[in-house]
Design a protein around this motif. Structure first.
Motif, mmCIF file in Angstrom:
data_model
loop_
_atom_site.group_PDB
_atom_site.id
_atom_site.type_symbol
_atom_site.label_atom_id
_atom_site.label_comp_id
_atom_site.label_asym_id
_atom_site.label_seq_id
_atom_site.Cartn_x
_atom_site.Cartn_y
_atom_site.Cartn_z
ATOM 1 N N SER B 34 0.838 -1.177 0.000
ATOM 2 C CA SER B 34 0.000 0.000 0.000
ATOM 3 C C SER B 34 0.883 1.241 0.000
ATOM 4 C CB SER B 34 -0.878 -0.014 1.258
ATOM 5 O OG SER B 34 -1.510 1.237 1.395
ATOM 6 N N PRO B 35 0.669 2.128 -0.953
ATOM 7 C CA PRO B 35 1.530 3.304 -1.007
ATOM 8 C C PRO B 35 1.244 4.312 0.077
ATOM 9 C CG PRO B 35 -0.128 3.434 -2.736
ATOM 10 C CD PRO B 35 -0.323 2.128 -2.050
ATOM 11 N N LEU B 36 0.103 4.268 0.608
ATOM 12 C CA LEU B 36 -0.222 5.196 1.686
ATOM 13 C C LEU B 36 -0.298 4.396 2.976
ATOM 14 C CD1 LEU B 36 -0.813 8.160 2.100
ATOM 15 C CD2 LEU B 36 -3.229 7.654 1.918
ATOM 16 N N HIS B 37 0.732 4.569 3.775
ATOM 17 C CA HIS B 37 0.836 3.682 4.930
ATOM 18 C C HIS B 37 -0.223 3.989 5.954
ATOM 19 C CE1 HIS B 37 4.599 2.193 3.434
ATOM 20 N NE2 HIS B 37 5.043 3.422 3.312
ATOM 21 N N GLY B 38 -0.723 2.876 6.534
ATOM 22 C CA GLY B 38 -1.600 3.042 7.682
ATOM 23 C C GLY B 38 -0.740 3.004 8.932
ATOM 24 N N PHE B 39 -0.677 4.082 9.581
ATOM 25 C CA PHE B 39 0.140 4.096 10.786
ATOM 26 C C PHE B 39 -0.439 5.121 11.739
ATOM 27 C CE2 PHE B 39 2.279 8.137 10.591
ATOM 28 C CZ PHE B 39 2.072 8.514 9.282
ATOM 29 N N SER B 40 -0.011 4.969 12.986
ATOM 30 C CA SER B 40 -0.456 5.878 14.028
ATOM 31 C C SER B 40 0.757 6.432 14.730
ATOM 32 C CB SER B 40 -1.352 5.132 15.015
ATOM 33 O OG SER B 40 -1.537 5.894 16.187
ATOM 34 N N SER B 41 0.636 7.514 15.333
ATOM 35 C CA SER B 41 1.781 8.067 16.048
ATOM 36 C C SER B 41 1.942 7.495 17.444
ATOM 37 C CB SER B 41 1.624 9.602 16.145
ATOM 38 O OG SER B 41 0.393 9.916 16.768
ATOM 39 N N GLU B 42 1.063 6.596 17.797
ATOM 40 C CA GLU B 42 1.081 6.070 19.166
ATOM 41 C C GLU B 42 1.729 4.678 19.197
ATOM 42 O OE1 GLU B 42 -0.889 9.197 21.281
ATOM 43 O OE2 GLU B 42 -0.237 7.295 22.081
ATOM 44 N N PHE B 43 2.876 4.570 19.772
ATOM 45 C CA PHE B 43 3.505 3.254 19.948
ATOM 46 C C PHE B 43 2.908 2.586 21.195
ATOM 47 C CE2 PHE B 43 6.544 -0.062 20.176
ATOM 48 C CZ PHE B 43 6.992 -0.150 21.475
ATOM 49 N N GLN B 44 2.599 1.306 20.999
ATOM 50 C CA GLN B 44 1.998 0.614 22.149
ATOM 51 C C GLN B 44 2.973 -0.349 22.823
ATOM 52 O OE1 GLN B 44 -1.465 -1.787 21.238
ATOM 53 N NE2 GLN B 44 -2.302 -1.502 23.240
ATOM 54 N N GLN B 45 3.483 -1.322 22.055
ATOM 55 C CA GLN B 45 4.341 -2.332 22.686
ATOM 56 C C GLN B 45 5.163 -3.068 21.650
ATOM 57 O OE1 GLN B 45 1.679 -5.195 24.508
ATOM 58 N NE2 GLN B 45 1.019 -5.993 22.526
ATOM 59 N N HIS B 46 6.123 -3.894 22.164
ATOM 60 C CA HIS B 46 6.883 -4.803 21.303
ATOM 61 C C HIS B 46 6.304 -6.201 21.451
ATOM 62 C CE1 HIS B 46 10.128 -1.696 21.588
ATOM 63 N NE2 HIS B 46 10.203 -1.996 20.309
ATOM 64 N N ARG B 47 6.383 -6.962 20.440
ATOM 65 C CA ARG B 47 6.119 -8.385 20.526
ATOM 66 C C ARG B 47 7.155 -9.103 19.690
ATOM 67 N NH1 ARG B 47 4.104 -10.292 15.935
ATOM 68 N NH2 ARG B 47 2.761 -8.949 14.630
ATOM 69 N N ALA B 48 7.270 -10.375 19.957
ATOM 70 C CA ALA B 48 8.286 -11.141 19.235
ATOM 71 C C ALA B 48 7.930 -11.223 17.753
ATOM 72 C CB ALA B 48 8.402 -12.552 19.823
ATOM 73 N N TYR B 49 8.930 -11.142 16.958
ATOM 74 C CA TYR B 49 8.746 -11.186 15.496
ATOM 75 C C TYR B 49 8.192 -12.522 15.074
ATOM 76 C CZ TYR B 49 9.861 -11.415 10.542
ATOM 77 O OH TYR B 49 9.780 -11.593 9.181
ATOM 78 N N ARG B 50 7.159 -12.461 14.224
ATOM 79 C CA ARG B 50 6.649 -13.695 13.642
ATOM 80 C C ARG B 50 6.851 -13.627 12.140
ATOM 81 N NH1 ARG B 50 1.768 -13.550 17.515
ATOM 82 N NH2 ARG B 50 1.186 -11.804 16.397
ATOM 83 N N ALA B 51 7.041 -14.783 11.601
ATOM 84 C CA ALA B 51 7.268 -14.841 10.151
ATOM 85 C C ALA B 51 6.070 -14.224 9.421
ATOM 86 C CB ALA B 51 7.468 -16.289 9.706
ATOM 87 N N GLY B 52 6.348 -13.308 8.504
ATOM 88 C CA GLY B 52 5.282 -12.639 7.750
ATOM 89 C C GLY B 52 5.022 -11.224 8.199
ATOM 90 N N ASP B 53 5.578 -10.863 9.395
ATOM 91 C CA ASP B 53 5.388 -9.473 9.836
ATOM 92 C C ASP B 53 6.070 -8.511 8.870
ATOM 93 O OD1 ASP B 53 5.494 -9.948 13.474
ATOM 94 O OD2 ASP B 53 3.884 -10.151 11.989
#
Lengths: 440, 305
Positions: B34-53
């Motif tokens: 998607s050329p227009l990223h969906g993102f927010s300015s609010e960081f919530q947390q980290h989680r372990a990387y899963r394949a496909g992220d």
């Protein structure tokens, strides 16, 4: 100022063309909607208002160019005193009669030929162009004068200054002059009965108890210049007779020249005819020409017995067989005397005629026909006279016009117009450079 | 249809929805995400990387510190509100006809709206024409999208542009922090525009500035005596166009430079949209540059430091 081609002024109507182009050809500013005017420099003047004076100057330049060209085509001639005089006066050929009859003195005491020359000079000075020809036969030279005048523009005339003896001018001579060339005949009158007559006088002063008496009388005529005649003693009588005949036909002339005629049988004839030279002198050439043309000597020589001269020199008056009557042998260096060796005896008619004609030629004697006292009547001269007509201006007319200066003015104005039209538009006194085509 | 249509072709399409769709399809044809990223300015947390992220959410700094892979998680990572603020002043109606800045801006707005809705995000519209505001709240879904298209088609450029009303009001009406994309030539109230954009950016919105310019504004091809008429004020000036061309180009280039520098200084995305460039190409370049820049929250954190 005068105009050679005034019809060309019609072309001044063409000055209306730049005016019409100026009035109707002016471009109006085209309307252009634009997002915002804030990016334009605020101080730039209105170009239409700024250009109005420049447009008017261009208009004036263009009108001036057309006007200068029209005026040049009209053929202007600037007025000047010399030109005014030249325009009115004609081109002339002035024939001055220098025949013997013009040697008579005028009532003013000077030879008529001198008065004729003075009159010719005065006429030439008042002419637009003139040619003075001195001739003893003005009638015969009229055709040559007409030929010289024919190609020249403007009024033209032939002027003959002469005493107009009978025979000096005839209808046939005048027919050789075209009608458009004027003829003016001006008589120069000499008084007296012959050449050398009157003009000089002497006074005889006689003292007496009662006073001093002076009587005036003409100066006696001088003896003519006769050649020295060398012949044998046996021919003395014949020589004296020949000299007497020569004395009667010759006339005194200043500048006496020495001539010797050596007849066969003269003592030291061979010595007389040796060691002669041929100097380059004008009188010698004139004498030889006069003797060679002498009609009297020729006519007498044609009946003479053919002689055997066997001498070197210039033959004179050859007879029918070609044998000359005499030979002009040369000039003695020590005395300057011209020696003529006769091929005929002094006792013959040809011998006597030789002496007489040599005397006449040496002294510039006047032929009897040139002493004709009768002259052409004034009424005839007036009838022959006519005014000249101006020749239509031909190729010389362009040279006569001063229009070339106006052409130069028109060319200069054209250059100024071109420069003014192409000069860069100025903004704030500085020339504007070409705009950069790159986009912002 | 996968080709990006040229600007004149897109402008000639009366149906705005169709034009927007064509532009977006052209965008997507060359892109794998998607050329227009969906993102927010609010960081919530980290989680372990899963394949496909998505690797763009990988915390590379944490990996460098711990040698372990973690993905950043944000609140509302897929929900984005976009407010399109459109300048409908008279200056946008240049040059006359289908190739005007207004027609181009309208296609940009329609394409962006289509793109946002197709991503499942919400889009609203704030347009100012003839001094009046036309507002559509940020919503999603195809019915809203058609309503937006209809609104765009109805608008006619007129009057002047007021940044205080247009930009500020549009940002206010976003219920939460989102993306504010302002499409204008920005030739009105230069200082006011920069001030409002800066203020909106400081409020946490992701602000983008799409400055629309026509080729003749940039090159100024006029010559001879021209009667220039200001489209917004109606003022006239008769000028020798050749004589003022240099000065105009210098002034206009300076204006564009100030707009760009001001945007960069205020952390506002900036793009010069030339109407002779195909809108798809212009949007692609804008979105690629936008995607390459740091996230909004990261920019804010960097600024805070």
């Amino acid at each position: 100022m005068t105009w050679l081609n005034p019809l060309a002024f019609v072309g001044l109507l063409a000055t209306a063309i730049p005016v019409l182009v100026h009035l109707f050809g002016r471009r109006r500013a085209r309307r252009q909607p634009f997002p915002s005017l804030r990016w334009f420099p605020p101080s730039h003047p209105n170009p239409a208002a700024a250009r109005r004076p420049a447009d008017l100057l261009l208009l004036a330049l263009r009108c001036a160019i057309v006007a200068a060209a029209v005026l040049a085509l009209a053929g202007p001639r600037w007025a000047s005193p010399g030109r005014a005089a030249g325009d009115a006066s004609p081109q002339r050929v002035i024939l001055v009669d220098t025949s013997a009859s013009l040697r008579r003195l005028t009532s003013r005491g000077s030879p008529a030929v001198d008065e004729a020359r003075a009159a010719a000079t005065a006429l030439a000075d008042s002419s637009r162009g003139a040619l003075i020809v001195e001739t003893a036969r003005p009638g015969g030279d009229l055709s040559g004068a007409a030929a010289w005048l024919a190609p020249r523009p403007g009024p033209r005339e032939v002027v003959v200054l002469s005493d107009f003896q009978l025979g000096a001018l005839e209808d046939g001579d005048l027919a050789s002059v075209p009608d458009e060339i004027g003829i003016r005949l001006r008589r120069i009158e000499g008084v007296g009965q012959g050449p050398g007559a009157a003009g000089a006088s002497t006074a005889t002063v006689t003292a007496s108890p009662d006073g001093t008496e002076a009587t005036w009388g003409p100066r006696p005529v001088e003896a003519p210049l006769l050649p020295r005649v060398l012949a044998g003693e046996a021919d003395r009588v014949a020589v004296e007779a020949a000299l007497a005949a020569a004395r009667n036909s010759a006339a005194p002339e200043p500048g006496r020249r020495r001539v010797a005629v050596v007849f066969p049988g003269a003592p030291d004839r061979d010595a007389m005819l040796s060691g002669l030279e041929w100097p380059d002198s004008a009188w010698l050439g004139s004498l030889l020409v006069a003797l060679s043309r002498d009609a009297v000597l020729r006519s007498i020589a044609s009946g003479a017995m053919a002689g055997t001269c066997g001498l070197a020199g210039v033959p004179m008056a050859p007879d029918e067989s070609g044998a000359p009557v005499a030979m002009v042998a040369g000039v003695r260096p020590s005395t300057g005397e011209l020696v003529i060796a006769s091929c005929v005896a002094v006792g013959t008619l040809a011998g006597a005629a030789l002496v007489a004609r040599v005397a006449a030629a040496a002294t510039g004697a006047t032929r009897p026909t040139e002493l004709e006292p009768a002259v052409l009547p004034d009424e005839l001269l007036r009838r022959w006279e006519r005014p000249g007509a101006a020749r239509r201006a031909g190729p010389d007319a362009a040279a006569a016009s001063d229009g070339r200066w106006l052409w130069l003015v028109a060319l200069l104005l054209l250059g100024v117009e071109q420069w003014w039209r192409d000069r860069p538009v100025r903004e704030g006194g500085r020339p504007v450079e070409e705009p950069d085509a790159r986009a912002a | 249809m996968s080709e990006l249509l040229p600007a004149d072709a897109v402008s000639a399409i009366d149906d705005l929805e169709l034009a927007a769709r064509l532009v977006v399809e052209g965008l997507r044809a060359g892109s794998h995400r998607s050329p227009l990223h969906g993102f927010s300015s609010e960081f919530q947390q980290h989680r372990a990387y899963r394949a496909g992220d998505d690797l763009k959410y990988l915390d590379w700094k944490l990996l460098a510190r711990t040698d372990r892979l973690y993905t950043r998680q944000f609140r509302e990572t897929t929900s984005m509100s976009v407010m399109l603020v459109l300048d409908g002043s008279a200056s946008m109606d240049f040059p006359e006809g289908a190739a005007s800045k207004w027609a181009y801006a309208r296609v940009l707005a329609a394409a962006l709206a289509h793109l946002v809705v197709s991503q499942g995000d919400t889009v609203g519209l704030m347009a100012m024409t003839a001094g009046r505001l036309t507002y559509l709240p940020a919503r999603g879904g195809r019915p809203h999208l058609r309503s937006l298209f209809a609104t765009l088609e109805r608008l006619v450029p007129a009057g002047t542009w007021s940044p205080a009303r247009g930009i500020a009001r549009g940002a206010e009406l976003l219920k939460r922090r989102g993306v504010v994309i302002v499409i204008s030539d920005f030739q009105d109230d230069e200082a006011g525009t920069q001030r409002e954009l800066r203020r909106v950016a400081r409020h946490g919105h992701d602000v983008s500035m799409l400055q629309v310019a026509a080729p003749s504004e940039l090159s100024f091809p006029y010559r001879g005596d021209v009667d220039f008429e200001d489209l917004e004020t109606g003022a006239h000036r008769v000028l020798d166009a050749g004589a003022v061309a240099d000065a105009y180009r210098t002034a206009f280039a300076g204006f564009l430079a100030r707009s760009r520098e001001g945007a960069l200084r205020d952390h506002v995305d900036y793009a010069l949209m030339r109407t002779e460039v195909a809108p798809g190409i212009a949007l692609r370049e804008f979105l690629i540059r936008r995607g390459a820049r740091p996230m909004a929250h990261q920019r804010g954190a960097r600024d805070a430091r």
